[in-house]
Write a protein that holds these residues in place. Structure first.
Motif, short mmCIF file in Angstrom:
data_model
loop_
_atom_site.label_atom_id
_atom_site.label_comp_id
_atom_site.label_asym_id
_atom_site.label_seq_id
_atom_site.Cartn_x
_atom_site.Cartn_y
_atom_site.Cartn_z
N UNK A 152 36.09 6.26 72.16
CA UNK A 152 34.98 7.20 72.05
C UNK A 152 35.29 8.30 71.04
N UNK A 153 36.51 8.84 71.10
CA UNK A 153 36.88 9.91 70.17
C UNK A 153 36.88 9.41 68.73
N UNK A 197 37.75 17.09 67.54
CA UNK A 197 38.87 17.73 68.21
C UNK A 197 38.41 18.59 69.37
N UNK A 198 37.35 19.35 69.16
CA UNK A 198 36.83 20.20 70.25
C UNK A 198 36.31 19.33 71.39
N UNK A 199 35.57 18.28 71.04
CA UNK A 199 35.06 17.38 72.07
C UNK A 199 36.17 16.70 72.85
N UNK A 200 37.22 16.26 72.15
CA UNK A 200 38.35 15.61 72.82
C UNK A 200 39.09 16.59 73.72
N UNK A 201 39.18 17.84 73.29
CA UNK A 201 39.86 18.86 74.09
C UNK A 201 39.11 19.11 75.39
N UNK A 243 48.58 23.59 79.75
CA UNK A 243 47.77 23.95 78.59
C UNK A 243 48.07 23.09 77.37
N UNK A 244 49.29 22.56 77.29
CA UNK A 244 49.62 21.78 76.11
C UNK A 244 48.95 20.40 76.11
N UNK A 278 47.15 19.24 72.84
CA UNK A 278 47.64 18.06 72.10
C UNK A 278 46.47 17.20 71.64
N UNK A 279 45.41 17.11 72.45
CA UNK A 279 44.22 16.38 72.02
C UNK A 279 43.54 17.10 70.87
N UNK A 280 43.48 18.42 70.96
CA UNK A 280 42.85 19.19 69.89
C UNK A 280 43.57 18.99 68.57
N UNK A 281 44.88 19.19 68.57
CA UNK A 281 45.66 19.08 67.34
C UNK A 281 45.62 17.66 66.79
N UNK A 282 45.77 16.68 67.69
CA UNK A 282 45.81 15.28 67.23
C UNK A 282 44.52 14.88 66.54
N UNK A 283 43.37 15.21 67.14
CA UNK A 283 42.11 14.77 66.54
C UNK A 283 41.64 15.69 65.42
N UNK A 284 42.20 16.88 65.33
CA UNK A 284 41.96 17.68 64.13
C UNK A 284 42.63 17.03 62.91
#
Length: 243
Positions: free
Chosen positions: A112-113, A151-155, A188-189, A193-199
């Protein structure tokens, strides 16, 4: 324009959240399997029965499988050796690996991401195209914009799913490291981690016409799995050393 594949992706997203909500209330991992079955049926239907371009979905599926298969051994390390996460509801191969139902749902999540990123890239490229030879925003700009939204959506999505499963399907921070900050019982990490990865999607996939060479989606998925696992592990290690 919203395609049939887009509608299927929206449907899978909603059903996935509903499934984890029900699973958290019933405290059974077997509820996760119908979600995978429904997602598979919708994906196959879109690929086989629609007359529209399904290449983003097909690429996303390859990406999802590659990322999940790469990340799964790392999750085994987290759960069995490090104590980062402990699964409360085993299914098959309980003493060997992460529950199969969760691994299969990871494929759904990552697919989905990836689909979100690829579709947004196409939409933004069309949206910001100009009649002249020079588009309003270059290829790298549209890729970064799509990666930001993804990234925001995945977070947000990962935090919702992990928060729903907390104390019902799994237990985060089983090693009891006191210094790990949490949001709704989720370290919190994990969403970070999802945010950084998909950014980093432009780096993972590459950008056509940009300075980042395009990668095969399988290679992009492997990069995603390695990066996310390494980021979570070193974040946990940082807090563990400080405890």
């Amino acid at each position: 324009m919203c395609t049939k594949t887009d509608k299927a992706a929206f449907a899978v997203t909603g059903i996935t959240v509903l499934t984890f909500l029900i699973a958290s209330r019933t405290e059974t991992i077997w509820m996760l399997y119908p979600n995978v079955l429904i997602a598979a049926i919708l994906y196959i239907y879109c690929i086989r029965r629609t007359d529209e371009d399904t290449s983003p979905l097909e690429s996303s599926l390859v990406f999802g499988f590659a990322a999940t298969l790469t990340y799964a051994p790392m999750d085994w390390l987290f759960s069995r050796k490090v104590g980062l996460i402990f699964y409360l509801r085993p299914d098959f191969l309980a003493h060997l690996t992460t529950p199969i139902g969760i691994i299969l749902n990871w494929i759904v999540f990552v697919t989905l991401a990836a689909y979100c990123y690829l579709r947004l890239t196409m939409i933004f490229r069309t949206r910001f195209a100009s009649e002249s030879d020079t588009p309003k925003i270059g290829a790298m700009g549209t890729a970064m914009l799509a990666a930001g939204v993804t990234g925001i959506g995945a977070t947000v999505g990962s935090h919702i799913i992990y928060a729903l499963g907390e104390s019902h399907l799994w237990l985060w921070n089983a090693a009891q490291v006191d210094r790990i900050p949490q949001i709704a019982s989720v370290p919190i990490f994990v969403p970070l981690s999802f945010l950084v990865t998909f950014l980093l999607c432009p780096y993972l996939f590459g950008v056509a016409g940009g300075f980042l060479r395009e990668q095969h989606v399988g290679v992009a998925g492997i990069r995603c799995g390695i990066f996310m696992g390494a980021l979570q592990f070193f974040s946990f290690l940082l807090f563990y050393v400080w405890k």
